[in-house]
Design an enzyme around this catalytic site. Structure first.
Site, mmCIF file in Angstrom:
data_model
loop_
_atom_site.group_PDB
_atom_site.id
_atom_site.type_symbol
_atom_site.label_atom_id
_atom_site.label_comp_id
_atom_site.label_asym_id
_atom_site.label_seq_id
_atom_site.Cartn_x
_atom_site.Cartn_y
_atom_site.Cartn_z
ATOM 1 N N ASP A 28 14.525 -42.816 13.323
ATOM 2 C CA ASP A 28 13.386 -41.693 13.880
ATOM 3 C C ASP A 28 11.511 -41.540 13.696
ATOM 4 O O ASP A 28 11.596 -42.562 12.416
ATOM 5 C CB ASP A 28 13.442 -40.404 13.072
ATOM 6 N N ILE A 29 11.232 -41.071 14.699
ATOM 7 C CA ILE A 29 9.952 -42.017 15.408
ATOM 8 C C ILE A 29 8.723 -41.167 14.465
ATOM 9 O O ILE A 29 7.556 -41.535 14.057
ATOM 10 C CB ILE A 29 9.528 -41.935 16.882
ATOM 11 N N GLY A 89 16.681 -26.118 16.981
ATOM 12 C CA GLY A 89 15.684 -27.358 16.721
ATOM 13 C C GLY A 89 15.996 -28.747 17.931
ATOM 14 O O GLY A 89 15.001 -29.500 17.786
ATOM 15 N N GLN A 90 16.911 -28.403 18.470
ATOM 16 C CA GLN A 90 17.470 -30.139 19.380
ATOM 17 C C GLN A 90 16.147 -30.521 20.669
ATOM 18 O O GLN A 90 15.921 -29.432 21.055
ATOM 19 C CB GLN A 90 18.414 -29.829 20.440
ATOM 20 N N HIS A 96 22.974 -36.388 18.977
ATOM 21 C CA HIS A 96 22.669 -37.101 17.544
ATOM 22 C C HIS A 96 22.350 -36.588 16.464
ATOM 23 O O HIS A 96 22.372 -35.014 15.954
ATOM 24 C CB HIS A 96 21.050 -37.785 17.830
ATOM 25 N N HIS A 98 21.716 -36.750 12.736
ATOM 26 C CA HIS A 98 20.225 -36.645 12.010
ATOM 27 C C HIS A 98 20.865 -37.190 10.844
ATOM 28 O O HIS A 98 21.800 -36.966 9.296
ATOM 29 C CB HIS A 98 19.308 -35.753 12.160
HETATM 30 P P1 AMP Z 1 16.219 -33.110 17.962
HETATM 31 O O1 AMP Z 1 15.088 -32.591 17.262
HETATM 32 O O2 AMP Z 1 17.394 -33.042 16.479
HETATM 33 O O3 AMP Z 1 16.828 -32.651 19.380
HETATM 34 O O4 AMP Z 1 15.748 -33.969 17.156
HETATM 35 C C1 AMP Z 1 15.109 -35.637 18.588
HETATM 36 C C2 AMP Z 1 15.080 -36.735 17.207
HETATM 37 O O5 AMP Z 1 14.744 -37.550 17.792
HETATM 38 C C3 AMP Z 1 13.041 -35.970 16.389
HETATM 39 O O6 AMP Z 1 13.818 -35.890 14.878
HETATM 40 C C4 AMP Z 1 11.891 -37.099 17.129
HETATM 41 O O7 AMP Z 1 11.394 -37.829 16.209
HETATM 42 C C5 AMP Z 1 13.546 -38.409 17.664
HETATM 43 N N1 AMP Z 1 12.610 -39.136 18.474
HETATM 44 C C6 AMP Z 1 11.839 -38.713 19.712
HETATM 45 N N2 AMP Z 1 11.737 -40.593 20.611
HETATM 46 C C7 AMP Z 1 12.498 -41.145 19.224
HETATM 47 C C8 AMP Z 1 12.205 -42.721 19.927
HETATM 48 N N3 AMP Z 1 11.147 -42.739 21.383
HETATM 49 N N4 AMP Z 1 12.405 -43.068 19.075
HETATM 50 C C9 AMP Z 1 12.783 -42.838 17.583
HETATM 51 N N5 AMP Z 1 12.713 -41.498 17.047
HETATM 52 C C10 AMP Z 1 12.471 -40.276 18.591
#
Ligand code: AMP
Length: 110
Positions: A28-29, A89-90, A96, A98
């Site tokens: 995760d970024i 929080g999506q 995905h 986590h």
């Molecule tokens: P959610 O909030 O459950 O939809 O999770 C989306 C996740 O994607 C968040 O934790 C972000 O930090 C992560 N995210 C968004 N863009 C990227 C990216 N380019 N590379 C890696 N993680 C990302």
């Protein structure tokens, strides 16, 4: 199409920790724990609410990969989170999982 499809297609970089023909796992970024991995199917399923019978084997495949990925990352204790819908929080409309670990995690989540 979301940013995760671009990661699957290698149009944008990601720190990939596991990949096969059906799924991809990458860091995760914006990590919320010392280890924070996102495990996604390559198929575009927008949320857990959109999983159908057709996805049964695919989603089972992801679940089977979780202990393998955890082992690879030396995680013996961790939490799986699937945020579904805006209020949960999506933020990315590509399902995905986590995988969070590397520290003690509080409960209940916020
Ligand atoms: P959610 O909030 O459950 O939809 O999770 C989306 C996740 O994607 C968040 O934790 C972000 O930090 C992560 N995210 C968004 N863009 C990227 C990216 N380019 N590379 C890696 N993680 C990302």
């Amino acid at each position: 199409m979301t940013i995760f499809t671009k990661i699957i297609n290698k149009e944008i970089p990601a720190d990939i920790v596991y990949e096969d023909e059906l799924c991809l796992a990458f860091k995760d970024i914006k990590p919320q724990a010392p280890v924070h991995i996102l495990l996604i199917p390559k198929k575009e399923i927008s949320s857990s609410q959109e999983i159908t019978k057709e996805d049964q084997n695919l989603m089972g495949h992801l679940m089977v990969k979780i202990p393998e990925i955890a082992k690879q990352l030396n995680l013996s204790t961790y939490r799986l989170v699937v945020n579904t819908g805006e209020d949960a929080g999506q933020t990315v409309s590509h399902i995905h999982i986590h995988i969070l670990g590397g520290r003690k995690l509080g409960w209940p989540p916020g």
